[in-house]
Design a protein around this motif. Structure first.
Motif, short mmCIF file in Angstrom:
data_model
loop_
_atom_site.label_atom_id
_atom_site.label_comp_id
_atom_site.label_asym_id
_atom_site.label_seq_id
_atom_site.Cartn_x
_atom_site.Cartn_y
_atom_site.Cartn_z
N UNK A 96 2.16 -2.39 8.57
CA UNK A 96 1.33 -1.41 7.87
C UNK A 96 1.04 -1.88 6.44
N UNK A 97 2.05 -2.41 5.78
CA UNK A 97 1.85 -2.89 4.40
C UNK A 97 0.79 -3.99 4.34
N UNK A 98 0.83 -4.90 5.31
CA UNK A 98 -0.14 -5.98 5.34
C UNK A 98 -1.58 -5.46 5.46
N UNK A 99 -1.76 -4.36 6.15
CA UNK A 99 -3.11 -3.85 6.38
C UNK A 99 -3.60 -2.94 5.26
N UNK A 100 -2.71 -2.15 4.65
CA UNK A 100 -3.19 -1.16 3.69
C UNK A 100 -3.06 -1.59 2.22
N UNK A 101 -2.07 -2.41 1.89
CA UNK A 101 -1.90 -2.79 0.49
C UNK A 101 -3.10 -3.59 -0.03
N UNK A 102 -3.60 -4.61 0.70
CA UNK A 102 -4.78 -5.33 0.17
C UNK A 102 -5.98 -4.43 -0.02
N UNK A 103 -6.09 -3.37 0.80
CA UNK A 103 -7.22 -2.46 0.67
C UNK A 103 -7.17 -1.61 -0.58
N UNK A 104 -6.03 -1.61 -1.27
CA UNK A 104 -5.88 -0.85 -2.51
C UNK A 104 -6.01 -1.72 -3.75
N UNK A 105 -6.25 -3.01 -3.55
CA UNK A 105 -6.34 -3.96 -4.66
C UNK A 105 -7.80 -4.34 -4.86
N UNK A 106 -8.40 -3.98 -5.99
CA UNK A 106 -9.79 -4.37 -6.23
C UNK A 106 -9.96 -5.89 -6.19
N UNK A 107 -11.02 -6.33 -5.53
CA UNK A 107 -11.35 -7.76 -5.48
C UNK A 107 -10.26 -8.59 -4.80
N UNK A 108 -9.49 -7.97 -3.91
CA UNK A 108 -8.48 -8.74 -3.19
C UNK A 108 -9.16 -9.77 -2.29
N UNK A 109 -8.53 -10.92 -2.15
CA UNK A 109 -9.06 -11.94 -1.26
C UNK A 109 -8.94 -11.49 0.19
N UNK A 110 -9.80 -12.02 1.03
CA UNK A 110 -9.70 -11.76 2.46
C UNK A 110 -8.51 -12.53 3.02
N UNK A 111 -7.69 -11.86 3.80
CA UNK A 111 -6.52 -12.50 4.39
C UNK A 111 -6.85 -12.87 5.83
#
Length: 208
Positions: free
Chosen positions: A84-99
């Motif tokens: 769950x962390x892998x999927x939702x944490x990047x979505x909360x970071x502006x300009x996060x890189x695509x994983x």
């Protein structure tokens, strides 16, 4: 090295110390869904117990792997929460890189339900025979995940969510919670990506 700070080695063979800033974010370092499962550290319950004894949970009151109770079912629950962390944490970071291989998403009702259901009694403290504080054992996975879920809620359910970061270094996707006083941390580590940035700037200003 303080509990929670991890010594990581990149694909280039260079090692550096990385502090994820929180226990919830630290869980991401233990492995992940494909293709990130190549970094999996928690293959067995014993692996999980040893990893937890070096985690943020041990920062205030140290404990050993023998103090942690982990079953195969517990390990599966930990990995479910970690996914769950892998999927939702990047979505909360502006300009996060695509994983690669990871579909990021905003928090869904199902995600919220899982996080809220995971919150529970954290690892507890007690007094030993000499009246000194120690960790009450055994530490259960219910307590471990309860602490992780509460840690996550404290961050994403408040204005602290703005302190979630992904390293700005090229080809680095390490995520962390910025605990610096000014809130301006940019790099996974100054030993690695921060230093590379400085070297790159120097070479730009002083071409050979």
């Amino acid at each position: 090295m303080k509990p929670g700070a991890r010594r990581l080695t990149g694909t280039d063979g260079v090692s550096h110390t990385f502090d994820p800033g929180s226990f919830a974010l630290e869980l991401i370092l233990s492995g992940g869904p494909p293709p990130w499962d190549r970094y999996e550290l928690l293959h067995t319950p014993d692996d999980a117990a040893a990893w937890l004894a070096e985690s943020y949970l041990a920062a205030d009151l140290p404990f050993t792997a023998d103090d942690v109770r982990v079953t195969k079912a517990d390990l599966a629950r930990l990995k479910e929460f970690r996914a769950l962390l892998w999927h939702v944490v990047p979505g909360m970071i502006p300009d996060a890189k695509t994983l690669p291989g990871i579909t990021t998403r905003q928090l869904t009702p199902e995600d919220r339900a899982l996080i809220n259901a995971t919150v529970g009694e954290p690892p507890l403290a007690e007094l030993d025979e000499a009246g000194r504080i120690r960790r009450r054992t055994p530490i259960t996975m219910r307590q471990v995940l309860g602490a992780a879920a509460q840690d996550l809620i404290d961050i994403i359910g408040s204005d602290q969510v703005a302190r979630l970061r992904m390293c700005e270094g090229d080809n680095c996707a390490l995520m962390f919670y910025d605990t610096s006083r000014p809130g301006n941390r940019r790099w996974c580590s100054m030993q690695r990506c921060g230093n590379r940035h400085k070297v790159g700037n120097y070479r730009t200003r002083h071409p050979s």
